[in-house]
Design an enzyme around this catalytic site. Structure first.
Site, PDB file in Angstrom:
ATOM      1  N   GLU A 135       0.832  -1.193   0.000  1.00  0.00           N
ATOM      2  CA  GLU A 135       0.000   0.000   0.000  1.00  0.00           C
ATOM      3  C   GLU A 135       0.871   1.249   0.000  1.00  0.00           C
ATOM      4  O   GLU A 135       1.941   1.257   0.615  1.00  0.00           O
ATOM      5  CB  GLU A 135      -0.913  -0.004   1.237  1.00  0.00           C
ATOM      6  CG  GLU A 135      -1.727  -1.281   1.355  1.00  0.00           C
ATOM      7  CD  GLU A 135      -2.399  -1.471   2.709  1.00  0.00           C
ATOM      8  OE1 GLU A 135      -2.677  -0.453   3.379  1.00  0.00           O
ATOM      9  OE2 GLU A 135      -2.645  -2.629   3.101  1.00  0.00           O
ATOM     10  N   GLU A 246      -9.776   5.597   2.781  1.00  0.00           N
ATOM     11  CA  GLU A 246     -10.127   4.799   3.949  1.00  0.00           C
ATOM     12  C   GLU A 246     -10.095   5.690   5.180  1.00  0.00           C
ATOM     13  O   GLU A 246      -9.221   6.555   5.309  1.00  0.00           O
ATOM     14  CB  GLU A 246      -9.131   3.642   4.119  1.00  0.00           C
ATOM     15  CG  GLU A 246      -9.364   2.789   5.360  1.00  0.00           C
ATOM     16  CD  GLU A 246      -8.291   1.719   5.544  1.00  0.00           C
ATOM     17  OE1 GLU A 246      -8.275   1.084   6.615  1.00  0.00           O
ATOM     18  OE2 GLU A 246      -7.466   1.525   4.625  1.00  0.00           O
TER      19      GLU A 246
END
Length: 331
Positions: A135, A246
């Site tokens: 990520e 997120e």
């Protein structure tokens, strides 16, 4: 230490429209100097950083299961540990990398133990205990950094966030080779609502010769790599790519958090007001960057955070995303 190959088509992105011309972006620590050759910048971990963590063992790690699972139709499977998402994704093929240009904001965080981020995910394996994930993106995380600045970050795990992996350079894994960009360092300037927009480009790709996963920041900075031996599934290829936002919703007093995602505004407000990903691409088995096929979108609660995708000549595949969290339609 350099990758054997870069993906083909890396600099073919169009820059013809005003909205496609990026503004110069930097990191705050550059105001104070630079690191000499053959060194890398490492953000200092202080005593206060460790005291904010739930435990020294969990310092620098995400909570378990913070990956959205778009193929599921059960919303309760997503909001594990209060994590919510607004993403675009592709699955069903073998992927060897991903790229995107993301505009940078400084979302407001309600609780110190919450965060807000915009990133890409390179995923392999199932969403059980053997998930592999790489990520990279930007985040605001008071718990991790002790402030509300927007920071460049990376993360990795090979067992669904259980024991392996961490943010940035807080454990062994990601090997940095660049002396100009610091992981976990703040980014400036940031985009203004109705004003100038600033964005960053991130590319993660698998070296077809060595098998390592490399990360590039902008057009000029190859930052480092994740060795292939860290992973099981990603030692071969990724099976899903995700791009988006997120947040952590701690749901204090039963009310939804007011922690913002992206700019804190919904995607229908468009350029200059909403957060975006543009020119999202994947790296295929021929080591070529190309537009992804069959892009889908997902969000748990569209009245809190939403996502809208599109396509045009300048931005290729793009989407706007984000939201304010708590509002009259998201109590």
């Amino acid at each position: 230490m350099r990758p054997s190959f870069h993906p083909e088509g890396l600099y073919a992105e169009s820059k013809s429209s005003a909205e496609s011309k990026p503004n110069k972006i930097s990191q705050m620590w550059h105001l104070n100097g630079k690191c000499p050759e053959d060194t890398i910048p490492v953000r200092r971990t202080k005593r206060e950083d460790l005291l904010r963590a739930s435990s020294t063992k969990r310092f620098g790690k995400k909570k378990h299961r913070t990956i959205p699972q778009p193929q599921s139709t059960e919303p309760e499977l997503f909001n594990v540990n209060g994590h919510q998402h607004a993403i675009a994704y592709v699955e069903g093929d073998k992927y060897y990398g991903a790229k995107a240009t993301i505009n940078v904001w400084e979302p407001k965080i309600q609780q110190p133990n919450e965060f807000s981020l915009s990133q890409l995910w390179i995923l392999g394996g199932s969403f059980g205990q053997d998930l592999n994930s790489i990520e990279a993106g930007w985040q605001v995380s008071p718990d991790l950094y002790g402030d509300n600045h927007t920071r460049l970050f990376t993360y990795w795990t090979s067992d669904a966030y259980q024991a392996t992996g961490c943010y940035n350079l807080l454990c062994s894994g990601f090997i940095q080779i660049n002396n100009e960009i610091a992981m976990g360092a703040s980014i400036f300037p940031i985009s203004g609502y109705g004003g100038s927009q600033y964005d960053i480009s991130i590319l993660v790709w698998k070296d077809p010769r060595e098998g390592n996963w490399w990360m590039q920041f902008g057009n000029d900075y190859v930052l480092g790599y994740w060795p292939s031996f860290l992973f099981s599934y990603l030692a071969d290829s990724a099976s899903m790519i995700e791009w988006g936002g997120e947040v952590v919703n701690s749901e204090a007093d039963g009310e939804h958090t007011s922690t913002q995602m992206g700019s804190g505004h919904f995607p229908d407000e468009g350029f200059g007001k909403a957060s975006y990903f543009r020119n999202i691409q994947i790296v295929d088995g021929s080591n070529k960057l190309r537009a992804p096929n069959g892009v889908s979108t997902f969000t748990e609660q569209s009245n809190c955070y939403d996502v809208q995708n599109g396509n045009n000549g300048d931005w290729g595949n793009y989407f706007y995303f984000g939201g304010p969290g708590k509002n009259p339609n998201c109590p």
